[in-house]
Design an enzyme around this catalytic site. Structure first.
Site, PDB file in Angstrom:
ATOM      1  N   ASP A   1      -6.645  -2.679   4.220  1.00 51.08           N
ATOM      2  CA  ASP A   1      -5.405  -1.978   4.576  1.00 51.08           C
ATOM      3  C   ASP A   1      -5.132  -1.993   6.085  1.00 51.08           C
ATOM      4  OD1 ASP A   1      -5.122  -1.359   1.870  1.00 51.08           O
ATOM      5  OD2 ASP A   1      -6.111   0.571   2.076  1.00 51.08           O
TER       6      ASP A   1
ATOM      7  N   HIS B   1       0.862  -1.187   0.000  1.00 54.84           N
ATOM      8  CA  HIS B   1       0.000   0.000   0.000  1.00 54.84           C
ATOM      9  C   HIS B   1       0.901   1.240   0.000  1.00 54.84           C
ATOM     10  CE1 HIS B   1      -3.608   2.326   0.659  1.00 54.84           C
ATOM     11  NE2 HIS B   1      -2.910   3.034   1.535  1.00 54.84           N
TER      12      HIS B   1
HETATM   13  C1  GAR Z   1       1.001   0.745  -6.204  1.00 54.15           C
HETATM   14  O1  GAR Z   1       1.368   2.073  -5.884  1.00 54.15           O
HETATM   15  C2  GAR Z   1       0.398   0.050  -5.008  1.00 54.15           C
HETATM   16  O2  GAR Z   1       0.990   0.430  -3.790  1.00 54.15           O
HETATM   17  C3  GAR Z   1      -1.026   0.514  -5.084  1.00 54.15           C
HETATM   18  O3  GAR Z   1      -1.345   0.480  -6.445  1.00 54.15           O
HETATM   19  C4  GAR Z   1      -0.157   0.734  -7.202  1.00 54.15           C
HETATM   20  C5  GAR Z   1      -0.012  -0.360  -8.226  1.00 54.15           C
HETATM   21  O4  GAR Z   1       1.028  -0.064  -9.125  1.00 54.15           O
HETATM   22  N1  GAR Z   1      -1.882  -0.309  -4.304  1.00 54.15           N
HETATM   23  C6  GAR Z   1      -2.919   0.146  -3.607  1.00 54.15           C
HETATM   24  O5  GAR Z   1      -3.241   1.312  -3.583  1.00 54.15           O
HETATM   25  C7  GAR Z   1      -3.676  -0.933  -2.827  1.00 54.15           C
HETATM   26  N2  GAR Z   1      -4.495  -0.329  -1.817  1.00 54.15           N
HETATM   27  P1  GAR Z   1       1.651  -1.175 -10.039  1.00 54.15           P
HETATM   28  O6  GAR Z   1       0.482  -1.845 -10.768  1.00 54.15           O
HETATM   29  O7  GAR Z   1       2.540  -0.443 -10.975  1.00 54.15           O
HETATM   30  O8  GAR Z   1       2.396  -2.141  -9.157  1.00 54.15           O
END
Ligand code: GAR
Length: 203
Positions: free
Chosen positions: A148, A112
Site C-alpha cells: 500500500d 485501496h
Molecule cells: C475493495 O474495497 C478494495 O479496495 C479492497 O478490497 C475490496 C474488494 O472488493 N482492497 C484492499 O483492501 C487491498 N488492500 P471487491 O472484491 O468487491 O472489488
C-alpha cells in the site's frame, strides 16, 4: 487509426465488485483497455462468476500451501503467456514478492479503501471509525514492493459523519471505488501517467 486496447488482467480473491466496474467501463468502444483475463488465487471467488458471465477468460492459481515465490512465478508465466500488458489488483488479498512487483512496476495498479498513506493494511473501515477522522476515501496507486505504498494515481474522498459505522463507511467508499478505478485504468492504458519518484503526473 484507433489504437489497440491494452490487454489487462484483473487479479481478485473475492467478491469482484471492482472487477465488475472495470468490465463495465471497458465495454465502451473508446475505452483504451480490454479485460482479457481474470485471475483468482481462490477457486470459489465470486468475481470468477462475474467474469464468466461476461465471457471473459478466467484462471485460478491456488495460493494456499504454496511458496510465495513459486506462486508468483506461476502467475507471471500465465500473464506473459496470455500477452497481458497491464495488471489491476482488485481485492487481491495476497502479498506479492519483490521480483513479481519489479517485473510489473509501472504496469500494475491497486485500489485501496482509504486515503493513503493513512490506514494501510486490513480492517480499514473499523480503524477509520475508531480513529474519529471526519474524511476517508479510496486510492488507486502503482504497486511497489512495500504494501500500500506505491505512487498514488487518483484519490476520492468520502465524509465520515458522527454516526458512521464501519459498514456505512465501507458502502460509501465502495461506491467511490467503482468510479475511481476505471478512471485510473483509463489513464494508465492511454499512457498518460508519468512516475517521478513517489509522485505521479498526468500528461
Ligand atoms: C475493495 O474495497 C478494495 O479496495 C479492497 O478490497 C475490496 C474488494 O472488493 N482492497 C484492499 O483492501 C487491498 N488492500 P471487491 O472484491 O468487491 O472489488
Amino acid at each position: 487509426m484507433i489504437p489497440a486496447k491494452r490487454r489487462t488482467a484483473v487479479l481478485i480473491s473475492g467478491r469482484g465488485s471492482n472487477l465488475r466496474a472495470l468490465i463495465e467501463a471497458a465495454q465502451a468502444g473508446d475505452y483504451p483497455a480490454r479485460i482479457a483475463l481474470v485471475l483468482s488465487n481462490k477457486p470459489d471467488a465470486e468475481g470468477l462468476r462475474i467474469a464468466r458471465q461476461h465471457g471473459i477468460e478466467t484462471a485460478v492459481i491456488e495460493s494456499k500451501g504454496k511458496e510465495r515465490a513459486a506462486f508468483d512465478a506461476e502467475m507471471h508465466a500465465l500473464l506473459q503467456s496470455k500477452g497481458i500488458e497491464l495488471v489491476c489488483l482488485a481485492g487481491f488479498m495476497r502479498l506479492l514478492t519483490t521480483e513479481f512487483v519489479q517485473a510489473w512496476y509501472g504496469r500494475m495498479i491497486n485500489i485501496h479503501p482509504s486515503l493513503l498513506p493513512a490506514f494501510k493494511g486490513t480492517q480499514v473501515h473499523e480503524r477509520v471509525v475508531a480513529s474519529g477522522v471526519r474524511v476517508t476515501g479510496c486510492s488507486v496507486h502503482f504497486v511497489s514492493p512495500e504494501m500500500d505504498e506505491g505512487p498514488i494515481i487518483l484519490q476520492a474522498t468520502v465524509p465520515v459523519p458522527p454516526d458512521a459505522t464501519p459498514q456505512s463507511v465501507a458502502a460509501a467508499v465502495l461506491e467511490q471505488e467503482h468510479a475511481l478505478y476505471p478512471q485510473a485504468l483509463k489513464l494508465l492504458a492511454e499512457g498518460k501517467l508519468v512516475i517521478e519518484g513517489q509522485r505521479v503526473s498526468v500528461k
